[in-house]
Motif scaffolding. Structure first.
Motif, PDB file in Angstrom:
ATOM      1  N   UNK A  40       0.810  -1.216   0.000  1.00  0.00           N
ATOM      2  CA  UNK A  40       0.000   0.000   0.000  1.00  0.00           C
ATOM      3  C   UNK A  40       0.847   1.272   0.000  1.00  0.00           C
ATOM      4  N   UNK A  41       2.162   1.135  -0.147  1.00  0.00           N
ATOM      5  CA  UNK A  41       3.035   2.313  -0.147  1.00  0.00           C
ATOM      6  C   UNK A  41       3.497   2.651  -1.571  1.00  0.00           C
ATOM      7  N   UNK A  42       3.524   3.942  -1.915  1.00  0.00           N
ATOM      8  CA  UNK A  42       4.105   4.328  -3.210  1.00  0.00           C
ATOM      9  C   UNK A  42       5.618   4.182  -3.167  1.00  0.00           C
ATOM     10  N   UNK A  43       6.217   3.860  -4.277  1.00  0.00           N
ATOM     11  CA  UNK A  43       7.678   3.724  -4.346  1.00  0.00           C
ATOM     12  C   UNK A  43       8.337   5.040  -4.758  1.00  0.00           C
ATOM     13  N   UNK A  60      -7.176   7.668 -12.834  1.00  0.00           N
ATOM     14  CA  UNK A  60      -6.667   6.337 -12.509  1.00  0.00           C
ATOM     15  C   UNK A  60      -7.337   5.798 -11.248  1.00  0.00           C
ATOM     16  N   UNK A  61      -7.463   4.491 -11.177  1.00  0.00           N
ATOM     17  CA  UNK A  61      -7.871   3.871  -9.920  1.00  0.00           C
ATOM     18  C   UNK A  61      -6.709   3.971  -8.938  1.00  0.00           C
ATOM     19  N   UNK A  62      -6.994   3.751  -7.645  1.00  0.00           N
ATOM     20  CA  UNK A  62      -5.907   3.811  -6.674  1.00  0.00           C
ATOM     21  C   UNK A  62      -4.874   2.726  -6.950  1.00  0.00           C
ATOM     22  N   UNK A  63      -5.319   1.587  -7.391  1.00  0.00           N
ATOM     23  CA  UNK A  63      -4.386   0.513  -7.731  1.00  0.00           C
ATOM     24  C   UNK A  63      -3.458   0.948  -8.856  1.00  0.00           C
ATOM     25  N   UNK A  70       5.257   2.630  -8.642  1.00  0.00           N
ATOM     26  CA  UNK A  70       6.224   1.524  -8.623  1.00  0.00           C
ATOM     27  C   UNK A  70       7.040   1.501  -9.907  1.00  0.00           C
ATOM     28  N   UNK A  71       6.343   1.547 -11.038  1.00  0.00           N
ATOM     29  CA  UNK A  71       7.060   1.411 -12.303  1.00  0.00           C
ATOM     30  C   UNK A  71       7.825   2.681 -12.684  1.00  0.00           C
ATOM     31  N   UNK A 180       6.989   6.998   1.617  1.00  0.00           N
ATOM     32  CA  UNK A 180       7.719   5.974   0.872  1.00  0.00           C
ATOM     33  C   UNK A 180       8.243   4.889   1.803  1.00  0.00           C
ATOM     34  N   UNK A 181       8.486   3.690   1.269  1.00  0.00           N
ATOM     35  CA  UNK A 181       9.125   2.647   2.072  1.00  0.00           C
ATOM     36  C   UNK A 181      10.514   3.108   2.530  1.00  0.00           C
TER      37      UNK A 181
END
Length: 293
Positions: A40-43, A60-63, A70-71, A180-181
């Motif tokens: 659930x964290x953005x990269x 966009x959807x949250x997913x 991430x990408x 962020x992580x």
């Protein structure tokens, strides 16, 4: 045009060399690599994504939004890897050349640090993304092939400097983004710490070479400015990778890239990313005001 010898580069680098030595760390042991990153964290900071501030992001959807962070993080780190590989190849060829004898000691630190940066960026991409994105086509340099040797040398180091300044803008922001992580923050923090020295060095060597160009043939200065303006635009464009959109499950990737690049919110964001670099280029006399419209 006859090739004219480049004057030796002499810079006061004692402070930067001391900082590099005293701040040395072992990248192979300092990072705590988790098995996986919280889903659930953005990269990448959401405000730094290529759709931030546009209706395309809101659609966009949250997913999809999280997938895009991430990408685009993988794309950003891949760009770092390819950029480092290019700059290392240029620096290694010059490190013991007579022209650079006065800065050779710092260049050894530079090469060592950049090699380590390339390693930890690749570790993140391969551990968590399972891949690197391929290098994107380089900006053609046909327009500068006819310039003097020193002007072409200036452009080599200008490309390195611009790459590092753009990257550092993103690193500085993400190093303190608590959304962020931890591993993403740490990688950005460590890179930002080292890049501050590299940018300082890059600016000094840039000014030295620019002074040589201006002294030998002032008519080359606007041509250099024109190339650098193109390179700034090219560099921003590499952040908009259609493959990242596709991997995030967003359709019509090429059309989306065009829409995003042209959107006023993104144009304003580009100006913020390039603000520090443009200010420096204008100050030393190769700003976009020299470029013919």
């Amino acid at each position: 045009m006859a090739v004219r010898e480049i004057e030796p580069i002499a810079l006061a680098l004692d402070r930067l060399e001391l900082m590099a030595e005293s701040g040395y760390y072992n990248p192979y042991t300092m990072f705590d690599w988790p098995e996986a990153i919280e889903p659930d964290k953005p990269w990448m900071s959401e405000s730094l994504t290529t759709l931030a501030g546009t209706p395309m992001w809101d659609e966009l959807t949250r997913e999809q939004q999280l997938a895009l962070t991430r990408y685009e993080a993988i794309n950003f780190f891949s760009l770092n890897i390819h950029g480092i590989r290019e700059l290392l190849s240029e620096v290694v060829m010059r490190i013991h050349d007579r022209t650079y004898a006065g800065v050779s000691e710092f260049l050894h630190h530079f090469i060592g640090e950049e090699n380590e940066h390339m390693w930890f960026f690749a570790q993140f991409c391969l551990r968590y993304g399972g891949k690197l994105y391929p290098a994107q086509p380089s900006l053609r340099a046909d327009s500068v092939e006819h310039l003097s040797a020193v002007a072409r040398e200036l452009i080599v180091f200008a490309r390195i400097l611009i790459f590092e300044e753009i990257v550092d803008h993103y690193n500085a922001h993400m190093a303190t983004d608590m959304d962020l992580p931890v591993i993403a923050r740490e990688i950005n923090r460590v890179h930002h710490q080292d890049e501050s020295r590299h940018v300082a060095f890059g600016r000094m060597i840039f000014v030295n070479l620019l002074e040589q160009v201006a002294k030998r043939d002032p008519n080359e200065v606007p041509l250099v400015a024109e190339y650098l303006e193109s390179y700034l635009s090219y560099s921003i464009g590499t952040l908009y990778n259609p493959a990242a959109y596709r991997d995030a499950g967003i359709p019509d990737a090429l059309a989306l890239r065009r829409r995003a690049l042209e959107h006023p919110a993104r144009q304003a964001a580009h100006e913020q990313v390039l603000k520090r670099t443009r200010k420096f280029l204008s100050k030393v006399g190769v700003g976009r005001e020299l470029v013919k419209r």
